[in-house]
Design a protein around this motif. Structure first.
Motif, mmCIF file in Angstrom:
data_model
loop_
_atom_site.group_PDB
_atom_site.id
_atom_site.type_symbol
_atom_site.label_atom_id
_atom_site.label_comp_id
_atom_site.label_asym_id
_atom_site.label_seq_id
_atom_site.Cartn_x
_atom_site.Cartn_y
_atom_site.Cartn_z
ATOM 1 N N ALA A 19 -0.020 12.437 4.685
ATOM 2 C CA ALA A 19 1.406 11.902 4.549
ATOM 3 C C ALA A 19 1.697 11.505 3.151
ATOM 4 O O ALA A 19 2.714 12.065 2.527
ATOM 5 N N TYR A 20 0.600 10.637 2.354
ATOM 6 C CA TYR A 20 0.754 10.272 1.312
ATOM 7 C C TYR A 20 0.821 11.364 0.311
ATOM 8 O O TYR A 20 1.566 11.510 -0.675
ATOM 9 N N ARG A 22 1.329 14.361 0.645
ATOM 10 C CA ARG A 22 2.493 15.259 0.786
ATOM 11 C C ARG A 22 3.876 14.891 0.325
ATOM 12 O O ARG A 22 4.446 15.534 -0.305
ATOM 13 N N ASP A 23 3.902 13.618 0.574
ATOM 14 C CA ASP A 23 5.466 13.097 0.080
ATOM 15 C C ASP A 23 5.287 12.291 -0.964
ATOM 16 O O ASP A 23 6.801 12.204 -1.834
ATOM 17 N N ALA A 26 6.850 13.810 -4.876
ATOM 18 C CA ALA A 26 8.167 14.054 -4.744
ATOM 19 C C ALA A 26 8.924 12.634 -5.449
ATOM 20 O O ALA A 26 9.782 12.712 -6.137
ATOM 21 N N MET A 27 8.254 11.631 -4.825
ATOM 22 C CA MET A 27 8.879 10.318 -5.085
ATOM 23 C C MET A 27 8.800 10.157 -6.538
ATOM 24 O O MET A 27 9.569 9.460 -7.264
ATOM 25 N N GLU A 74 12.118 3.593 -0.389
ATOM 26 C CA GLU A 74 11.561 4.855 0.330
ATOM 27 C C GLU A 74 9.914 4.996 0.202
ATOM 28 O O GLU A 74 9.167 5.551 1.047
ATOM 29 N N TYR A 75 9.522 4.338 -1.052
ATOM 30 C CA TYR A 75 7.905 4.083 -1.157
ATOM 31 C C TYR A 75 7.257 3.251 -0.168
ATOM 32 O O TYR A 75 6.099 3.362 0.145
ATOM 33 N N TYR A 78 4.759 4.078 2.597
ATOM 34 C CA TYR A 78 3.574 4.631 2.153
ATOM 35 C C TYR A 78 2.722 3.721 1.244
ATOM 36 O O TYR A 78 1.307 3.873 1.334
#
Length: 96
Positions: A19-20, A22-23, A26-27, A74-75, A78
């Protein structure tokens, strides 16, 4: 002035990494950052001690932008997952 984040990761558990990976890119981009290098495994040329499993260098437009990523709402999930599954050193330095 650009700023550089150097991230040294030593994994204890890999469950969080999919997940890290993948996401989080973009952050990083949303905060003006971009990966300059990411390597696993890392080749040691000098020194002693346990080498990191992964080493990354991320460029941001400013120190404030890099800090904004790490403190963004948002971060945070993660960051918590990373902190639970790895020993991480994160360094931030000014560019020239």
């Amino acid at each position: 002035m650009p700023a550089y984040m150097v991230v040294d990761v030593r994994y204890d558990d890999l469950d969080w990494t999919q997940a890290y990976r993948r996401d989080v890119p973009a952050m990083i981009a949303a905060h003006g950052g971009r990966y300059l290098a990411r390597s696993s495994p890392v080749e040691r040329l000098e020194g002693a001690g346990e080498p990191p499993d992964t080493l990354a260098i991320v460029e941001f437009p400013t120190m404030a932008a890099a800090r904004a990523l790490l403190t963004s709402v948002e971060y945070q999930p993660y960051a918590c997952a990373r902190q639970a599954g790895a020993r991480t050193q994160i360094y931030l330095l000014d560019g020239l």
